[in-house]
Design a protein around this motif. Structure first.
Motif, mmCIF file in Angstrom:
data_model
loop_
_atom_site.group_PDB
_atom_site.id
_atom_site.type_symbol
_atom_site.label_atom_id
_atom_site.label_comp_id
_atom_site.label_asym_id
_atom_site.label_seq_id
_atom_site.Cartn_x
_atom_site.Cartn_y
_atom_site.Cartn_z
ATOM 1 N N MET A 130 39.846 53.001 47.223
ATOM 2 C CA MET A 130 38.709 52.304 47.836
ATOM 3 C C MET A 130 38.768 50.789 47.665
ATOM 4 S SD MET A 130 35.451 53.238 45.375
ATOM 5 C CE MET A 130 34.280 52.300 46.308
ATOM 6 N N PHE A 131 39.689 50.302 46.812
ATOM 7 C CA PHE A 131 39.824 48.868 46.584
ATOM 8 C C PHE A 131 41.116 48.295 47.142
ATOM 9 C CE2 PHE A 131 36.920 50.337 43.261
ATOM 10 C CZ PHE A 131 35.848 49.481 43.489
ATOM 11 N N GLU A 132 41.917 49.122 47.792
ATOM 12 C CA GLU A 132 43.168 48.644 48.365
ATOM 13 C C GLU A 132 42.898 47.611 49.451
ATOM 14 O OE1 GLU A 132 45.334 52.086 49.668
ATOM 15 O OE2 GLU A 132 45.935 52.607 47.625
ATOM 16 N N GLY A 133 43.785 46.623 49.532
ATOM 17 C CA GLY A 133 43.666 45.597 50.561
ATOM 18 C C GLY A 133 42.580 44.568 50.312
ATOM 19 N N LYS A 134 42.040 44.533 49.100
ATOM 20 C CA LYS A 134 40.945 43.612 48.787
ATOM 21 C C LYS A 134 41.318 42.576 47.735
ATOM 22 C CE LYS A 134 37.576 46.936 50.288
ATOM 23 N NZ LYS A 134 36.452 47.782 49.993
ATOM 24 N N GLY A 135 42.619 42.440 47.470
ATOM 25 C CA GLY A 135 43.078 41.416 46.542
ATOM 26 C C GLY A 135 43.068 41.799 45.077
ATOM 27 N N VAL A 136 42.787 43.059 44.778
ATOM 28 C CA VAL A 136 42.722 43.474 43.373
ATOM 29 C C VAL A 136 44.096 43.383 42.720
ATOM 30 C CG1 VAL A 136 42.257 45.419 41.810
ATOM 31 C CG2 VAL A 136 40.681 44.919 43.696
ATOM 32 N N ALA A 137 45.138 43.875 43.378
ATOM 33 C CA ALA A 137 46.485 43.844 42.795
ATOM 34 C C ALA A 137 46.919 42.400 42.540
ATOM 35 C CB ALA A 137 47.477 44.561 43.705
ATOM 36 N N SER A 138 46.687 41.538 43.503
ATOM 37 C CA SER A 138 47.051 40.132 43.338
ATOM 38 C C SER A 138 46.287 39.501 42.174
ATOM 39 C CB SER A 138 46.776 39.365 44.629
ATOM 40 O OG SER A 138 47.144 38.020 44.491
ATOM 41 N N SER A 139 45.012 39.794 42.064
ATOM 42 C CA SER A 139 44.212 39.260 40.955
ATOM 43 C C SER A 139 44.736 39.751 39.616
ATOM 44 C CB SER A 139 42.745 39.666 41.107
ATOM 45 O OG SER A 139 42.158 39.036 42.221
ATOM 46 N N LEU A 140 45.117 41.019 39.557
ATOM 47 C CA LEU A 140 45.654 41.577 38.317
ATOM 48 C C LEU A 140 46.959 40.883 37.916
ATOM 49 C CD1 LEU A 140 45.000 45.377 38.839
ATOM 50 C CD2 LEU A 140 44.353 44.082 36.800
ATOM 51 N N VAL A 141 47.867 40.748 38.863
ATOM 52 C CA VAL A 141 49.167 40.154 38.535
ATOM 53 C C VAL A 141 49.018 38.669 38.212
ATOM 54 C CG1 VAL A 141 51.495 39.685 39.386
ATOM 55 C CG2 VAL A 141 50.447 41.918 39.787
#
Length: 113
Positions: free
Chosen positions: A49-60
């Motif tokens: 539900m959070f894919e494509g919302k910048g979560v992965a980029s924020s984490l890295v």
């Protein structure tokens, strides 16, 4: 979407993201037992539900910032983190080849990652 609240759980080897109190994703990592030490991300996982919302980029991005604050390099064995690092060379210095080799060797000691 609000910026994720990112929390480091060093004991579990997880940098976790929460959005509005809901778990949104994490980076699984380990600390390289070497001289110099390094942080080694091996997986970046975002809840559907959070894919494509910048979560992965924020984490890295926070993972690299955390390593910089600690004065240690990052060896990105996670494919997403490696691609992110290529796109952001100003925030993600390339680790020495010897660290990469040692991280790959030590990854075999962490079969749960």
């Amino acid at each position: 979407m609000a910026d994720p609240d990112i929390r480091d759980d060093r004991e579990k080897g997880r940098l976790e993201a929460y959005v509005d109190g809901m778990f949104a994703g994490h980076v699984a990592y380990f600390t390289l037992d070497f001289d110099p030490a390094a942080l080694v991300p091996v997986h970046t996982i975002v809840e559907p539900m959070f894919e494509g919302k910048g979560v992965a980029s924020s984490l890295v991005r926070e993972f690299y910032a955390m390593a910089a604050r600690e004065g240690v390099p990052v060896v990105p064995l996670c494919p997403y983190a490696a691609k992110w690092a290529q796109r952001h060379p100003d925030e993600a210095p390339v680790p020495p080849a010897a660290l990469v080799q040692e991280a790959e060797r030590q990854l075999t000691r962490h079969p749960g990652l």
